[in-house]
Design a protein around this motif. Structure first.
Motif, short mmCIF file in Angstrom:
data_model
loop_
_atom_site.label_atom_id
_atom_site.label_comp_id
_atom_site.label_asym_id
_atom_site.label_seq_id
_atom_site.Cartn_x
_atom_site.Cartn_y
_atom_site.Cartn_z
N ASP A 22 -62.70 -8.69 -11.13
CA ASP A 22 -61.61 -7.84 -10.68
C ASP A 22 -60.26 -8.52 -10.96
OD1 ASP A 22 -61.50 -9.82 -8.78
OD2 ASP A 22 -61.98 -8.53 -7.09
N GLU A 23 -59.17 -7.82 -10.64
CA GLU A 23 -57.83 -8.34 -10.91
C GLU A 23 -57.55 -9.63 -10.13
OE1 GLU A 23 -58.46 -5.15 -10.30
OE2 GLU A 23 -57.82 -4.12 -12.12
N ALA A 24 -58.09 -9.74 -8.93
CA ALA A 24 -57.86 -10.94 -8.12
C ALA A 24 -58.43 -12.18 -8.81
CB ALA A 24 -58.47 -10.77 -6.74
N ASN A 27 -56.29 -13.00 -11.79
CA ASN A 27 -55.04 -13.61 -11.33
C ASN A 27 -55.26 -15.06 -10.93
OD1 ASN A 27 -52.25 -13.43 -10.78
ND2 ASN A 27 -52.71 -13.27 -8.59
N MET A 28 -56.41 -15.37 -10.34
CA MET A 28 -56.73 -16.75 -9.97
C MET A 28 -56.80 -17.63 -11.22
SD MET A 28 -59.43 -19.17 -9.90
CE MET A 28 -60.77 -18.12 -10.30
#
Length: 158
Positions: A22-24, A27-28
């Motif tokens: 996912d986007e999270a 982003n990490m």
């Protein structure tokens, strides 16, 4: 299952494709690059600006231009143009500094307008300021065409 596919790389860039995350998570991964030293324009001395843009707006735009360098700590750069013309980031001139995205629009100058600035380029990390983020030149997340984003922020297969 999360997978990371290596697409290509050279001495300056790495291109990968992330699947099943996912986007999270993406982003990490992007934030994990915050310790990589990256050059950026940290200040600008504008000697002449007769364009429609205020000098501080131009300085901000120049600070977001992705750069590459071979210098150790800091380097001077210049930007000069006389209208009518479209000034792009590729017009930045400096020893040991290369503009990573020369097509980026800085300002459009009309007949009789001028821009003359000295830029101060420094190495820094994304933890110090976002302009030094190593992922600045990264491409946007490419969504699969079979996915739909609902108004409530959830995703669904088409």
């Amino acid at each position: 299952m999360v997978s990371l596919a290596h697409l290509e790389h050279d001495d300056r860039a790495l291109r990968v494709e992330l699947h099943g995350a996912d986007e999270a998570f993406a982003n990490m991964l992007r934030r994990s690059l915050s310790d990589v030293a990256v050059p950026a324009v940290t200040s600008a001395t504008v000697r002449k600006n007769t364009s429609a843009f205020a000098s501080d707006i131009l300085a901000h735009r120049l600070g977001l231009v992705p750069l590459r360098s071979t210098f150790a700590e800091h380097a001077p750069a210049t930007l000069a143009a006389r209208g009518p013309c479209v000034v792009r980031a590729g017009a930045i001139r400096a020893e040991h500094v290369e503009v990573a995205a020369p097509h980026v629009l800085v300002v459009a100058l009309n007949e009789g307008e001028e821009l003359d600035a000295t830029l101060h380029v420094e190495l820094g990390t994304g933890k110090q300021h976002a302009r030094h983020s190593a992922a600045v030149a990264a491409r946007a997340v490419r969504r699969h065409e079979g996915m739909q984003l609902r108004a409530d922020g959830t995703r669904a297969a088409l």
